[in-house]
Design an enzyme around this catalytic site. Structure first.
Site, PDB file in Angstrom:
ATOM      1  N   LYS A  93       0.863  -1.184   0.000  1.00 11.23           N
ATOM      2  CA  LYS A  93       0.000   0.000   0.000  1.00 11.23           C
ATOM      3  C   LYS A  93       0.899   1.234   0.000  1.00 11.23           C
ATOM      4  CE  LYS A  93      -3.832   1.788   2.901  1.00 11.23           C
ATOM      5  NZ  LYS A  93      -4.572   1.534   4.170  1.00 11.23           N
ATOM      6  N   SER A 169      -9.413   1.598   3.295  1.00 18.27           N
ATOM      7  CA  SER A 169      -8.557   2.306   2.370  1.00 18.27           C
ATOM      8  C   SER A 169      -7.549   1.413   1.641  1.00 18.27           C
ATOM      9  CB  SER A 169      -7.795   3.413   3.099  1.00 18.27           C
ATOM     10  OG  SER A 169      -6.929   2.869   4.067  1.00 18.27           O
ATOM     11  N   SER A 193      -9.551  -0.630   7.538  1.00 15.77           N
ATOM     12  CA  SER A 193      -8.977  -0.425   6.198  1.00 15.77           C
ATOM     13  C   SER A 193      -8.288  -1.630   5.593  1.00 15.77           C
ATOM     14  CB  SER A 193      -7.993   0.748   6.222  1.00 15.77           C
ATOM     15  OG  SER A 193      -8.688   1.960   6.082  1.00 15.77           O
TER      16      SER A 193
END
Lengths: 528, 103
Positions: A93, A169, A193
């Site tokens: 990420k 996210s 997330s």
């Protein structure tokens, strides 16, 4: 089925036995990325570009990955000892610093930042032989549950239906893993997330206990809530990645000095006699009705509830004791408390982006430093960071902080006590885990929720309590809704009980191994 | 309720410059979020309930000691300096710093 569709543990085993090379695995994965990902997210990109592709990546570092894979192959040829992830491709990420790569947080304000060092969880995965493929998209600074707030567009799409969001996210992470663009991904979870996108994309995602995995090199959002963790296509792979990432770190004083158990070896130990709870407070959501501001309650959709009860039934078949009607009375306060705590921490963390030492600086002429700050931050931050900064400043202002911030921290104590009560080995419930739906709904359509910051926040209602309490939780797939979208089941456990959660989830995989739904693959992979 | 005046004050404190459309959207969203907080303000809380700065308790046995505050050389000085938006040799340049002369 291509090499890139194999499990990480299978690939590591095959590579070590020279049945296949790390370079071959990497090339298969890069071919998959070329086939399904489409253009990467860009600051000047359009949201509607290639609506039938995934768009998980911001930065693909293929050459860097090739060099890593070649080194692994050479080491194996030379008979050297290699790590447990040797040759396994993974994504990161883009909220983690990785030396020499753009580390953007999906924000214009960090768009030109190249990290001079590597975050501990990523460094550990690379030391274990993992092949870092590149950086995947997310909500800007992780602020969102759909990836639509990323400054890098097009934002990722859900491999099960590209008209749906992948969640957030860690949406790029979950979408990439689901589509075979790397077996594993390292994500972060501040309110859900990792787990929410894992549920939306039909993969496994684990939020470890706060302090289990170092946050060094993670671009901070809510420092008392952020947890790096693994996303994978199966429980064993998640265990493998958690194993290498976990443990104390001299660079993070909140990384606990607590022994890391063997997450892999005992995965298939039986779960007979384990006590797994169901709470009515996790089968409904409490939310604020639009204009009126009145509180309303709504049950989780009936079909989603049934999916979770079926999981409980299968676990009972394996000998687990299912305990119903477990009270979690403060769950409903999780979102309001989060609105306060996370905003205060975010505002504090975002003050460092000022255009002085690194990152974006305004190109407009300015008279003085204050004006440079204002223009830089006004141009560099998207709407979601701005909203969080303003809210954080308001609720922590001297005249409001007693009413909001201090109050939210005390409510956090109540949320924590709910968990302490149900996991207390001498208590009334003596649970090993709580089983819940991961999300209030399956993946929602792109553009349906984005823009309404209150409604979007409620996507985290069933996950965020674990962040307040610091306890670990895992989401794993448990079937599909009538529209072909994955359901996610969540198990929440006591501090540092990741081994138990992984074991229960692995036992569920075993008992459902021959279920029809397990044979489904994302439509985007069907005609390759 | 966050009035336009209070909002402008927050924007100033936050060192942000906003377009009028952005400002209107953000102020409206802030007020919606405050509505969601009414519930928090209404929770009955006994005086004895302490605040929790984080969820997991960190007893001494699992809390790593704070490391020494040591100076360590970096091998990346040039790479780090190169990222500064404006450099004059090895100094980072910023616009004039607002100041008041002391009497």
């Amino acid at each position: 089925m291509d090499l890139c569709d194999y499990a990480a543990y299978q690939l590591a085993w095959m590579i070590r036995r020279k049945q296949v090379s790390a370079v071959e695995v990497l090339e298969s994965t890069l071919n998959r990325i070329a086939a399904v990902d489409g253009v990467p997210g860009r600051l000047d990109g359009g949201q509607d570009t290639e609506p039938d592709k995934i768009h998980a990546f911001i930065t693909l570092t293929a050459e860097r990955a090739r060099q890593q894979a070649q080194r692994i192959d050479q080491a194996i040829q030379a008979g050297e000892e290699v790590g447990p992830l040797a040759g396994v491709p993974f994504t990161v990420k883009d909220i983690f610093c990785v030396e020499g790569t753009p580390s953007t947080a999906a924000s214009k304000i960090l768009s030109n930042f190249v990290a001079p060092y590597t975050a501990t969880p990523v460094a550990r995965a690379e030391q274990a032989g993992g092949i870092m493929l590149g950086k995947v998209n997310l909500d800007e600074f992780t602020f969102g549950s759909s990836n639509e707030s990323s400054a890098y567009r097009p934002s990722p799409r859900n491999p099960w239906n590209t008209a749906r969001v992948p969640g957030g996210s860690s949406g790029g992470s979950a979408a990439a893993v689901a589509a075979g663009e790397g077996c594993l991904s390292i994500g972060t979870d501040t309110a859900g997330s990792i787990r929410q996108p894992a549920a939306f994309c039909g993969v496994v995602g684990l939020k470890p206990t706060y302090g289990r995995v170092s946050r060094y090199g993670l671009i901070a959002f809510g420092s008392s809530l952020d947890c790096p963790g693994p996303l994978a296509r199966n429980v064993s792979d998640a265990a493998l990645l958690l194993q290498v990432m976990s443990g104390a770190d001299p660079h993070d004083s909140t990384a606990a000095n607590f022994p890391v158990p063997d997450y892999v070896t005992d995965l298939e130990k039986p779960i007979r006699g384990l006590r797994i709870g169901l709470s009515p407070d996790y089968f409904r959501i409490t939310y604020v009705e639009g204009e009126s501001g009145e509180l309303a309650q709504q049950p989780v959709p009936e079909d989603y509830q049934q999916a979770i009860y079926r999981v409980a039934g299968r676990l009972a078949e394996m000998g687990a004791d299912i305990i119903e009607d477990v009270p979690m009375p403060h769950t409903k306060y999780s979102i309001p408390a989060y609105f306060v705590i996370s905003r205060v921490e975010a505002a504090s963390n975002l003050h460092r982006y000022d255009g002085v030492k690194y990152g974006y600086r305004t190109k407009q002429p300015v008279h003085d430093l204050r004006e440079m700050y204002r223009k830089t931050r006004g141009e560099g931050f998207g709407l979601q960071p701005k909203l969080r900064i303003l809210m954080g400043m308001y609720v922590s202002a001297a005249q409001y902080s007693e009413q909001y911030y201090m109050r939210a921290l005390r409510v956090r104590t109540l949320i924590r006590r709910d968990f302490e009560a149900i996991f207390d080995p001498q208590g009334k419930y003596r649970l090993h885990a709580l089983l819940t739906p991961t999300t209030p709904t399956t993946a929602f359509p792109i553009a349906q929720v984005y823009g309404d910051s209150v409604l979007m926040q409620f996507a985290d209602q069933l996950t965020v309590a674990a962040n307040h309490a610091g306890v670990p939780a895992i989401s794993f797939p448990c079937g599909f809704d009538p529209e072909g979208l994955p359901y996610g089941a969540q198990l929440i456990g006591a501090d540092f009980s990741e081994d138990l959660l992984l074991r229960i989830a692995r036992n569920y995989e075993i008992v459902t191994e021959s279920d029809q739904w397990r044979k489904r693959i994302p439509p985007i992979l069907q005609n390759l | 309720m966050i009035t336009p005046e209070l909002f402008d004050h927050l924007v100033e404190l936050a060192a942000l410059e906003l377009s009028p459309t952005e400002a209107e959207y953000l102020r409206q969203q802030l007020n919606n979020q405050l509505k969601a907080l009414q519930e928090l303000v209404a929770i009955p809380l006994q005086e004895s309930i302490p605040p929790a700065l984080h969820g997991v308790s960190f007893p001494a046995e699992i809390r790593p000691p704070i490391r020494e505050d040591e100076w360590l050389p970096s091998s990346q000085v040039e790479a780090i300096l190169k990222q500064a938006p404006e450099l004059d040799e090895r100094y980072i340049v910023v616009p004039d710093i607002p100041h008041q002369d002391l009497e």
